[in-house]
Design an enzyme around this catalytic site. Structure first.
Site, PDB file in Angstrom:
ATOM      1  CB  SER A 140      -0.716  -0.042   1.198  1.00  0.00           C
ATOM      2  OG  SER A 140      -1.424   1.370   1.548  1.00  0.00           O
ATOM      3  CE1 TYR A 153      -4.671  -2.115   4.599  1.00  0.00           C
ATOM      4  CE2 TYR A 153      -3.590  -0.228   4.295  1.00  0.00           C
ATOM      5  CZ  TYR A 153      -3.851  -1.085   3.786  1.00  0.00           C
ATOM      6  OH  TYR A 153      -3.981  -1.551   2.674  1.00  0.00           O
TER       7      TYR A 153
END
Ligand code: NAD
Length: 262
Positions: A140, A153
């Protein structure tokens, strides 16, 4: 001209029922790969297209090592080889650190990191027996530039980046390439749809998400799953034969730093 870049090759894709995983599975199958995908659920709307493309589906939780081991073993038993793996399955976790529970940790790190790690383990085990292969981990932009609103995350994706580099360094000599893509914000995905649904003002949320990326803002839209799939497929292919340990940002410049004031 029909693209046959992956003809005769076997690919595994995790989390292949929606978003980036679905687009990647379809593209790689269109380019000739025999695709095996696993996901925690099966969506009926994929059935016709996946059958048409000969995509083999199974349900399984990537937090269980045995699921990944069996998937690799099945693909090899049926096709005699494993060339490509895309560790795509992932879950979001938007919570301040003070609210993160041990259960949240196990869930998020389990899917995003443990799943990718053991996917790599079993793919590499098999690729070492053949003539190498290519693995792409879906990290990401949070793996490149950690974010304040989702520390767990961000931690999981930073760890995916570190794992990718370590394994790439270790296995380049074996002709096994391991790269990561670092996308976001990607629309038409379960992850983004869930965040939009949770927002108090969904239009404002979408505006803010787009404007957090200078490139997305310039085009006034999010990145598409197909755009991410194109980069994954390129990294998987022999066109990227000398590319390993690379983190490919597909984020409109979001992870570069502070953009100029508009
Ligand atoms: P998505 O929710 O559409 O896709 C994720 C897929 O993973 C789903 O099909 C889901 O069922 C599957 N999955 C979830 N938990 C699983 C488990 N335990 N075992 C097996 N499958 C499981 O969202 P997406 O955005 O396409 O996510 C794909 C990847 O992209 C994720 O790793 C995510 O972190 C990453 N990513 C997404 C964005 C974004 O903006 N959407 C940005 C950066 C990175």
């Amino acid at each position: 001209m029909t693209e046959t870049r992956f003809s005769g090759q076997t690919a595994i894709i995790t989390g292949g029922e929606s978003g980036i995983g679905r687009s990647t599975a379809v593209l790689m199958a269109e380019w000739g790969a025999k695709v095996y995908l696993t996901d925690i659920r099966q969506l009926p709307e994929n059935t016709a297209r996946y059958q048409e493309l000969g995509i083999s589906r199974s349900t399984g939780d990537v937090r269980e090592e045995a699921v990944l081991q069996q998937l690799v073993d099945r693909a090899v038993a049926e096709t005699g080889r494993l060339d490509l793996l895309v560790n795509n399955a992932g879950v979001g976790m938007v919570k301040p650190v003070t609210e993160v529970t041990e259960e949240d940790w196990d869930f998020c790190m389990g899917v995003n990191l443990k799943g990718a790690f053991f996917g790599c383990k079993h793919a590499i085990r098999q690729m070492l027996k053949g003539d190498g292969g290519s693995i792409v981990n879906v990290a990401s932009n949070a793996g490149l530039l950690p974010r304040a609103h989702d520390p767990l995350y961000s931690t999981s994706k930073q760890a995916v980046v570190g794992m990718t580099k370590s394994l790439a360094l270790c296995h380049a000599k074996d002709r096994i390439r391991i790269n990561a893509v670092c996308p976001g914000p990607v629309g038409e995905t379960g992850m983004m749809d869930a965040d939009i649904e949770k927002a108090d003002d969904s239009d404002q949320f979408i505006h803010d998400v787009i404007h957090a990326s200078p490139g997305a803002a310039a085009w006034n839209r999010m990145i598409t799953p197909e755009e991410v799939a194109e980069s994954i497929a390129w990294l998987c292919s022999d066109a990227a034969l000398m590319v390993t340990g690379t983190m490919l940002a597909i984020d409109g410049g979001k992870s570069l730093g502070v953009p100029p004031a508009s």
